[in-house]
Design a protein around this motif. Structure first.
Motif, short mmCIF file in Angstrom:
data_model
loop_
_atom_site.label_atom_id
_atom_site.label_comp_id
_atom_site.label_asym_id
_atom_site.label_seq_id
_atom_site.Cartn_x
_atom_site.Cartn_y
_atom_site.Cartn_z
N GLU A 94 40.25 -70.86 -49.81
CA GLU A 94 39.10 -69.79 -50.23
C GLU A 94 39.29 -69.32 -51.60
OE1 GLU A 94 39.24 -67.39 -47.07
OE2 GLU A 94 38.33 -68.70 -45.66
N THR A 95 40.51 -68.99 -51.86
CA THR A 95 41.11 -68.28 -53.27
C THR A 95 40.34 -69.39 -54.48
OG1 THR A 95 42.87 -67.21 -52.65
CG2 THR A 95 42.65 -67.61 -54.84
N PHE A 96 40.58 -70.82 -54.21
CA PHE A 96 39.96 -71.67 -55.37
C PHE A 96 38.51 -71.84 -55.21
CE2 PHE A 96 43.54 -72.41 -58.27
CZ PHE A 96 44.56 -71.77 -57.59
N GLN A 97 37.71 -71.89 -53.76
CA GLN A 97 36.68 -72.17 -53.74
C GLN A 97 35.99 -71.11 -54.32
OE1 GLN A 97 35.98 -73.98 -49.66
NE2 GLN A 97 35.96 -75.88 -50.78
N ASP A 148 40.13 -67.82 -64.15
CA ASP A 148 41.08 -66.87 -63.09
C ASP A 148 42.05 -67.72 -62.47
OD1 ASP A 148 39.87 -64.50 -64.58
OD2 ASP A 148 38.43 -64.23 -63.23
N ARG A 149 42.01 -68.91 -62.52
CA ARG A 149 42.73 -70.06 -61.70
C ARG A 149 43.17 -71.24 -62.50
NH1 ARG A 149 38.79 -67.26 -59.54
NH2 ARG A 149 38.78 -66.51 -57.52
N HIS A 150 44.31 -71.70 -62.17
CA HIS A 150 44.80 -73.01 -62.39
C HIS A 150 45.73 -73.56 -61.68
CE1 HIS A 150 47.94 -71.08 -64.81
NE2 HIS A 150 48.65 -72.26 -65.16
N ILE A 151 45.92 -74.87 -61.52
CA ILE A 151 46.90 -75.56 -60.83
C ILE A 151 47.58 -76.45 -61.84
CG2 ILE A 151 47.38 -77.01 -58.87
CD1 ILE A 151 44.63 -76.32 -57.82
N ILE A 152 49.08 -76.28 -61.71
CA ILE A 152 49.86 -77.22 -62.43
C ILE A 152 50.64 -78.11 -61.39
CG2 ILE A 152 52.18 -77.30 -63.81
CD1 ILE A 152 49.98 -76.01 -65.60
N THR A 153 50.61 -79.50 -61.80
CA THR A 153 51.54 -80.55 -61.01
C THR A 153 52.35 -81.30 -61.99
OG1 THR A 153 49.91 -82.48 -61.24
CG2 THR A 153 49.39 -80.91 -59.57
N VAL A 173 53.52 -79.05 -57.03
CA VAL A 173 52.42 -78.26 -56.99
C VAL A 173 52.53 -76.84 -57.14
CG1 VAL A 173 49.89 -77.81 -56.38
CG2 VAL A 173 51.30 -80.13 -55.76
N VAL A 174 52.04 -75.97 -58.24
CA VAL A 174 52.16 -74.75 -58.35
C VAL A 174 50.66 -74.21 -58.75
CG1 VAL A 174 53.01 -72.49 -59.43
CG2 VAL A 174 54.32 -74.83 -59.39
N ALA A 175 49.95 -73.67 -57.91
CA ALA A 175 48.65 -72.93 -57.95
C ALA A 175 48.44 -71.70 -58.31
CB ALA A 175 47.61 -73.55 -56.83
N PHE A 176 47.79 -71.40 -59.45
CA PHE A 176 47.98 -69.78 -59.85
C PHE A 176 46.59 -69.32 -59.88
CE2 PHE A 176 51.14 -72.09 -62.57
CZ PHE A 176 52.26 -71.37 -62.35
N SER A 177 46.50 -68.08 -59.24
CA SER A 177 45.36 -67.38 -59.11
C SER A 177 45.60 -65.81 -59.81
CB SER A 177 44.84 -67.25 -57.79
OG SER A 177 44.79 -65.98 -57.50
N THR A 178 44.57 -65.41 -60.74
CA THR A 178 45.00 -64.03 -61.46
C THR A 178 44.06 -62.99 -61.11
OG1 THR A 178 46.34 -65.36 -63.02
CG2 THR A 178 45.33 -63.12 -63.64
N ILE A 179 44.37 -61.98 -60.79
CA ILE A 179 43.36 -60.76 -60.57
C ILE A 179 43.57 -59.73 -61.96
CG2 ILE A 179 43.45 -60.63 -58.12
CD1 ILE A 179 45.48 -57.99 -58.73
#
Ligand SMILES: Cc1cc2nc3c(=O)[nH]c(=O)nc-3n(C[C@H](O)[C@H](O)[C@H](O)COP(=O)(O)OP(=O)(O)OC[C@H]3O[C@@H](n4cnc5c(N)ncnc54)[C@H](O)[C@@H]3O)c2cc1C
Length: 449
Positions: free
Chosen positions: A281-284, A231-236, A247-253
């Motif tokens: 916190e979202t990523f941890q 439910d999360r990924h980061i693109i650099t 950096v673009v950090a994605f989090s999905t609900i």
């Protein structure tokens, strides 16, 4: 003297709108472009142009101007590497590319400046927010754009290049539903085939020296990196010769995720500054360890902002209202999730097909509706395919972990994902559209090529 007996008005002077105006004006078509903002400018930093986007720009005659404003003298190979976002920076997949897979990273503002630099800006107007289209009730051809400053502009053809929050889209959607409205009494603009995707993006630009000092071990200056998780990924990706890391950090609900909010409501505002702690916190919460490169990277983002990513949902079954002379290009037609890095590339493909059909020697004011349908017949299936592929790619990158895909499954899922986007023949599309016009006896002239 204008080369055609029809006039064109483009709503929106973003990357697609300005390129479209340039291509039509160069061919002698009477075109004007109307931008809501007080000046032409782009929000956000870099944008990755895939090989198909680069070929489209070449075909439109703007590639050399764009290259001159980029950091590169020619398109480059930049394969993605997929790594684990959890503790060990394990490589999952190094996406294979060939010589023909050359793309171009560019700063958005630099791109616009390149197009402005080669355009006759007398046809471009700022501070012109289109609020409605008025269709003529008389036999007079064309429609009138109404602007928020009380002015108006009439043209035979209206091209909606007004982005994801498009005002023009509603007219195409209404026409599709058979209930076109001709007034400005539709207060529900943004709900026309527009939805919060469930994905939020946290964006930042970091000096690589800061990233290295924070203890990030993976070298982010060489190629784009995707840190994958559940439910999360980061693109650099590196810009300015690797001095800056985008950096673009994605989090999905997903629907029913009470912590993340509702998918039914569009979050407001769409862009919001957030505390760094929220991001960490979202990523941890997804099991990304404090000592992982990913969390160390996020710790460098001092003032993150959260973007609620919206998409055209459900996808449009047509990008035109042929009878009333309206065509959509770019995000107005197919605003998609950014996971294939293909949104603007699809917009440039729209512009190539539309402008080449409009400037075809056989096109005139009387057959415009047929020409718009021919544009739609090749562009809608392809761009909607990429739109769906973008969502699928996001789902793969965000299903990595113990309860999701293994390394092997990730490789299988991601293999060849970019192939259909990057390798596509626009000449074939245009030939197909022209052949249809000839079959339907709209065009008489034999194609010489
Ligand atoms: C996080 C993120 C990363 C992305 N990365 C990539 C990438 O790497 N590669 C890629 O190809 N794509 C990427 N995209 C997608 C890309 O940004 C869009 O596809 C592209 O900007 C769309 O261009 P456009 O010209 O259609 O719309 P826009 O760039 O949105 O331009 C629309 C213009 O219309 C104007 N406008 C709006 N309403 C009106 C109105 N009523 N009247 C007059 N003017 C109006 C706006 O002010 C704006 O200038 C990304 C998107 C996001 C969110």
């Amino acid at each position: 003297m204008a080369s055609k007996d029809f006039t064109v008005a483009i709503v929106g002077g973003g990357m697609c709108g300005l390129v479209c105006a340039y291509a039509l004006a160069k061919a002698g078509v009477a075109v004007e472009v109307f931008e809501a903002a007080p000046e032409f400018g782009e929000v956000g930093a870099g944008v990755g142009l895939g090989p198909n986007a680069v070929r489209a720009l070449d075909r439109l005659g703007v590639l050399s101007a764009v290259l001159a404003r980029s950091e590169h003298t020619s398109p480059i190979l930049r394969p993605f590497i997929f790594v684990s976002g959890y503790d060990a920076q394990e490589v999952i997949y190094d996406y294979p590319v060939g010589e023909e897979d050359r793309g171009l990273p560019i700063h958005r503002a630099a791109f616009l400046n390149a197009i402005i630099g080669i355009s006759d800006m007398k046809i471009a107007h700022v501070n012109k927010r289109c609020i409605a289209i008025e269709h003529s009730s008389t036999s007079e051809p064309g429609s009138t754009l109404l602007f928020s400053d009380g002015t108006s502009h009439r043209a035979h053809l209206i091209i909606g290049a007004d982005g994801i929050k498009s005002t023009i889209r509603q007219y195409v959607v209404d026409a599709l539903a058979g209930s076109a409205e001709t007034s400005d009494n539709n207060s529900n603009n943004n709900k026309h085939n527009l939805a919060f995707s469930g994905t939020s993006a946290y964006r930042g630009l970091l000096p690589n020296s800061t990233v290295v000092a924070a203890g990030v071990k993976i070298d982010l200056t060489v190629q784009p990196v995707s840190f994958c998780g559940m439910d999360r990924h980061i693109i650099t990706f590196p810009i300015q010769a690797g001095r800056i890391i985008n950096v673009v950090a994605f989090s999905t609900i997903t629907r029913g995720d009470s912590a993340g909010g509702s998918l039914d409501e569009l979050p407001h505002p769409w862009v919001q500054p957030v505390a760094k702690q929220e991001l960490i916190e979202t990523f941890q919460a997804g099991g990304w360890g404090a000592e992982s490169d990913a969390i160390k990277l996020l710790n460098c983002m001092e003032k993150p902002s959260r973007w609620s990513i919206h998409t055209v949902e459900p996808p449009l079954s047509s990008y035109v209202d042929a009878e009333r002379g309206i065509a959509l290009v770019g995000d107005a037609a197919h605003g998609m999730l950014p996971h294939l890095g293909a949104g603007v590339g699809q917009g440039f493909e729209d512009v190539v097909v539309l402008t080449e059909l409009l400037t075809h020697p056989e096109t005139n004011s009387s057959n415009l509706p047929h020409v718009l349908k021919a544009y739609d017949s090749v562009r809608q299936p392809r761009a909607n395919m990429v739109l769906e592929g973008s969502a699928r790619t996001g789902r793969i990158m965000e299903r990595y972990g113990k309860s999701g895909y293994s390394n092997e499954e990730m490789r299988t899922q991601l293999a060849g994902m970019w192939g259909p986007v990057w390798h596509h023949d626009l000449t074939e599309d245009i030939s197909k559209a022209v052949a249809t016009l000839k079959e339907n006896r709209v065009f008489k002239q034999a194609e010489s090529s």
